[in-house]
Design a protein around this motif. Structure first.
Motif, mmCIF file in Angstrom:
data_model
loop_
_atom_site.group_PDB
_atom_site.id
_atom_site.type_symbol
_atom_site.label_atom_id
_atom_site.label_comp_id
_atom_site.label_asym_id
_atom_site.label_seq_id
_atom_site.Cartn_x
_atom_site.Cartn_y
_atom_site.Cartn_z
ATOM 1 N N ILE A 264 0.945 -1.255 0.167
ATOM 2 C CA ILE A 264 -0.133 0.066 0.188
ATOM 3 C C ILE A 264 0.639 1.335 0.049
ATOM 4 O O ILE A 264 0.416 2.423 -0.610
ATOM 5 C CB ILE A 264 -0.954 -0.140 1.203
ATOM 6 C CG1 ILE A 264 -1.960 -1.121 1.301
ATOM 7 C CG2 ILE A 264 -1.715 1.365 1.352
ATOM 8 C CD1 ILE A 264 -2.855 -1.254 2.443
ATOM 9 N N TYR A 265 1.995 1.094 0.836
ATOM 10 C CA TYR A 265 2.593 2.488 1.075
ATOM 11 C C TYR A 265 3.140 3.148 -0.263
ATOM 12 O O TYR A 265 3.058 4.538 -0.147
ATOM 13 C CB TYR A 265 3.779 1.975 1.792
ATOM 14 C CG TYR A 265 4.845 3.141 2.344
ATOM 15 C CD1 TYR A 265 4.276 3.915 3.519
ATOM 16 C CD2 TYR A 265 6.031 3.651 1.787
ATOM 17 C CE1 TYR A 265 5.259 4.726 4.090
ATOM 18 C CE2 TYR A 265 6.666 4.782 2.314
ATOM 19 C CZ TYR A 265 6.178 5.407 3.376
ATOM 20 O OH TYR A 265 6.907 6.483 3.945
ATOM 21 N N PRO A 266 3.713 2.459 -1.427
ATOM 22 C CA PRO A 266 4.146 3.495 -2.378
ATOM 23 C C PRO A 266 2.606 4.367 -2.853
ATOM 24 O O PRO A 266 3.301 5.363 -3.404
ATOM 25 C CB PRO A 266 4.609 2.370 -3.483
ATOM 26 C CG PRO A 266 4.184 1.055 -2.900
ATOM 27 C CD PRO A 266 3.929 1.318 -1.707
ATOM 28 N N PHE A 267 1.787 3.884 -3.036
ATOM 29 C CA PHE A 267 0.476 4.500 -3.795
ATOM 30 C C PHE A 267 0.131 5.740 -2.910
ATOM 31 O O PHE A 267 -0.223 6.736 -2.984
ATOM 32 C CB PHE A 267 -0.686 3.458 -3.846
ATOM 33 C CG PHE A 267 -0.220 2.235 -4.821
ATOM 34 C CD1 PHE A 267 -0.158 2.562 -6.198
ATOM 35 C CD2 PHE A 267 0.160 1.188 -4.334
ATOM 36 C CE1 PHE A 267 0.182 1.411 -7.063
ATOM 37 C CE2 PHE A 267 0.412 0.085 -5.055
ATOM 38 C CZ PHE A 267 0.653 0.171 -6.582
ATOM 39 N N TYR A 268 0.099 5.125 -1.427
ATOM 40 C CA TYR A 268 -0.147 6.228 -0.352
ATOM 41 C C TYR A 268 0.715 7.310 -0.472
ATOM 42 O O TYR A 268 0.614 8.746 -0.558
ATOM 43 C CB TYR A 268 -0.350 5.510 0.824
ATOM 44 C CG TYR A 268 -0.016 6.332 2.135
ATOM 45 C CD1 TYR A 268 -0.239 7.473 2.450
ATOM 46 C CD2 TYR A 268 1.312 6.062 2.625
ATOM 47 C CE1 TYR A 268 0.066 8.186 3.544
ATOM 48 C CE2 TYR A 268 1.978 6.650 3.592
ATOM 49 C CZ TYR A 268 1.401 7.640 4.250
ATOM 50 O OH TYR A 268 1.726 8.273 5.232
ATOM 51 N N THR A 269 1.962 7.254 -0.447
ATOM 52 C CA THR A 269 3.092 8.105 -0.681
ATOM 53 C C THR A 269 3.059 9.183 -1.696
ATOM 54 O O THR A 269 3.214 10.273 -1.447
ATOM 55 C CB THR A 269 4.566 7.411 -0.478
ATOM 56 O OG1 THR A 269 4.536 6.466 0.848
ATOM 57 C CG2 THR A 269 5.638 8.447 -0.488
#
Length: 284
Positions: A264-269
């Motif tokens: 999830i982290y890359p899209f949220y970032t």
């Protein structure tokens, strides 16, 4: 909220409490008015939604007595007790990664992060940095102070003690969580510190590569394979990192949640970084 009535109810038990009614607007101005009126050498700050350990003040005060510093970065954690959900556990992981990274940066004498929810500094250091705190921005009272003290070669240390923790709750909704992160990002254009800029570019760059690889995988399976390899390697890196900080920052650690956060982290970032820069004057 009920902050005023709560403080008033404590005054009878703690005679040294002084309740100030700020004449200006906003958190930064409230801090400014309180610090200027304080007669103390050491200032401790926390947030209204935080609960400190019972020996919080004593622990930080004793540390300062032994290791005199201009600014002390102190630990903050997310603790929802028995009300933990998958969403709150992911927030706990993500927040712990930020706090631990900030602690590590202090340890190698390249501080980049701190949190006003648990911060200690001398009044003398704050007065020297007052002009660098960007009063025009609604947030950043903590990081701008750290960067100002760092720039002039002040002493910054991390208080690695369980007794120095303060705990906050996870955001109740995704909207609240994203809004908070956008507020943090909105002040990034005011940063001039090379360490914080380099770190931000690395984090954003890796996330952007993952997002682009997934997008291009619709056109070629090779990009999908590359996305899988990069994501797996990032998961392994994240898991080793979280295992390293577990004993101090994380009460529990699940490889499943670490993997989910890595995905999830890359899209949220990427979303928060871009949207935060276009938020303009962030609202609390």
């Amino acid at each position: 909220d009920a902050s005023v009535s709560i403080v008033e109810s404590c005054i009878s038990d703690f005679k040294d409490i002084t309740l100030l009614h700020a004449t200006g607007f906003g958190k930064k101005n409230a801090l400014k008015e309180a610090i200027l009126q304080s007669k103390s050498e050491l200032i401790l700050t926390t947030d209204a939604d935080c609960i400190p350990e019972n020996t919080w003040v004593e622990t930080i005060s004793n540390f300062q007595s032994e290791f005199t510093s201009d600014l002390l970065v102190c630990p903050v954690g997310i603790n929802d007790g028995n009300n933990s959900t998958a969403f709150s556990k992911l927030q706990q992981l993500e927040f712990s990664s930020l706090v631990a990274s900030g602690a590590g940066a202090v340890g190698i004498r390249k501080p980049i992060l701190c949190n006003g929810a648990n911060l200690a500094f001398t009044k003398k250091a704050w007065l020297k940095s007052q002009k660098d705190l960007h009063a025009e921005l609604i947030s950043g009272d903590d990081v701008f102070l750290l960067l100002s003290i760092k720039k002039r070669g002040g002493i910054i240390r991390y208080v690695k003690s369980k007794e120095a923790f303060v705990y906050t709750s996870a955001a109740s909704t995704l909207k609240t969580f994203v809004h908070q992160r956008q507020r943090w990002t909105s002040k990034s254009s005011a940063y001039t510190d090379s360490d914080i800029i380099f770190t931000a570019l690395i984090v954003f760059g890796v996330s952007l590569v993952q997002v682009c690889l997934l997008f291009f995988s619709f056109f070629s399976v090779n990009f999908l394979i590359s996305f899988g390899i990069v994501t797996f390697l990032k998961f392994l890196t994240d898991f080793v990192f979280f295992k390293t900080i577990k004993s101090f920052f994380l009460p529990t650690l699940s490889s499943g949640y670490v993997f989910l956060l890595s995905v999830i982290y890359p899209f949220y970032t990427v979303y928060v970084a871009i949207s935060g820069m276009f938020e303009g004057r962030a609202k609390w």
